[in-house]
Design a protein around this motif. Structure first.
Motif, PDB file in Angstrom:
ATOM      1  N   SER A   1       4.327   5.521   0.882  1.00  0.00           N
ATOM      2  CA  SER A   1       5.441   6.463   0.728  1.00  0.00           C
ATOM      3  C   SER A   1       4.961   7.804   0.196  1.00  0.00           C
ATOM      4  O   SER A   1       5.413   8.869   0.639  1.00  0.00           O
ATOM      5  CB  SER A   1       6.506   5.865  -0.207  1.00  0.00           C
ATOM      6  OG  SER A   1       7.042   4.680   0.331  1.00  0.00           O
TER       7      SER A   1
ATOM      8  N   ALA B   1       6.687  -0.411   3.989  1.00  0.00           N
ATOM      9  CA  ALA B   1       7.052   0.994   3.785  1.00  0.00           C
ATOM     10  C   ALA B   1       7.189   1.721   5.118  1.00  0.00           C
ATOM     11  O   ALA B   1       8.120   2.518   5.314  1.00  0.00           O
ATOM     12  CB  ALA B   1       6.002   1.685   2.914  1.00  0.00           C
TER      13      ALA B   1
ATOM     14  N   ALA C   1       2.796  -0.176  -0.826  1.00  0.00           N
ATOM     15  CA  ALA C   1       4.038   0.466  -0.390  1.00  0.00           C
ATOM     16  C   ALA C   1       4.226   1.826  -1.055  1.00  0.00           C
ATOM     17  O   ALA C   1       4.621   2.808  -0.404  1.00  0.00           O
ATOM     18  CB  ALA C   1       5.227  -0.440  -0.705  1.00  0.00           C
TER      19      ALA C   1
END
Length: 257
Positions: A68, A197, A64
């Motif tokens: 990002s 995400a 995740a």
């Protein structure tokens, strides 16, 4: 780099996975301004421009965070998570085969109590169009020139892939999972984090996960992985680039209609 000049992005985890991907691409630049190096690449045959970035760690949280971080730097037309996985022999998966996830099953969420433990899995779907492109790529000559441990060629399996933070090396645990979901074909550790995400990202980014099978998630995991790591990574990289090119060709054909 803007969306217009970033046709795709590829996330990898292990060094061998990254090396296999970069070995098939033309590296045209590197961005080292973040903890993880972002490699700008082109595909030799099609000229498609993209980026490749290592996740930098193992597990859903690392997946995740890497997603990002990647999306703070580029907005790709398509995002692929590629690498290795454990395959489920009971579902007809062989060592060296490839897994293409149509769903990712995050098995980590649970309710633990003194009475009983309750599993609360979360299911993420991958992109329908990218799945279709991968299905088309399966029928192409993407396997040409691939090395193989035993001279065979990898099969491609489409299905649900488990994702969690545990290294699974237990036939008993695999059997328990298979009783819960008959579509399970394998297990890995970052996909659920990447999918989570992307689900929070304000701009839709089509996502697909492709994994090469290096073990059966049993007691022989380490030895199996040692034998199959290099070939599985090479096959995964070759198939991923074939899938990327098929996705691009399909999208171009649609835009010209």
């Amino acid at each position: 780099m803007t969306k217009a000049d970033c046709d795709f992005a590829v996330l990898t985890v292990q060094d061998a996975e990254l090396a296999a991907v970069l070995d098939l691409a033309q590296v045209i630049g590197e961005d080292r301004s973040f903890p993880e190096t972002l490699y700008r690449v082109r595909l030799p045959d099609s000229g498609l421009a993209g980026v490749v970035m290592p996740v930098g760690g193992v597990g859903r949280v690392e997946g995740a965070i890497a997603t990002s971080l990647l999306l703070s730097r580029v907005t790709p037309l398509r995002l692929y998570l590629v690498g290795i996985a454990g395959g489920f022999e009971a579902r007809g998966v062989a060592l060296g085969d490839l897994l293409v996830a149509d769903y990712i099953w995050d098995y980590e969420m649970q309710r633990l109590s003194d009475i009983r433990n309750e599993s609360r899995p979360r299911l993420f779907s991958t992109d329908h169009d990218l799945l279709s492109a991968a299905s088309a790529a399966e029928k192409s000559d993407w396997q040409k020139g691939l090395p193989r441990v035993n001279g065979s060629r990898p099969n491609v399996h489409f299905g649900t892939v488990l994702s969690g933070d545990k290294v699974i090396a237990s036939s008993t645990l695999v059997a328990n999972f298979l009783r819960e979901n008959e579509r399970l074909i394998g297990v890995e550790m970052e996909g659920a984090g990447v999918a989570a995400a992307l689900a929070r990202y304000p701009i839709p980014v089509p996502f697909l996960m492709i994994r090469g099978v290096v073990d059966y998630a049993n007691d022989d995991k380490r030895e199996q992985s040692r034998v199959w790591l290099t070939d599985a990574c090479a096959a995964t990289a070759a198939f991923t680039f074939a899938a990327i090119e098929h996705a691009h060709d399909t999208n171009r054909a649609r835009s010209e209609q």
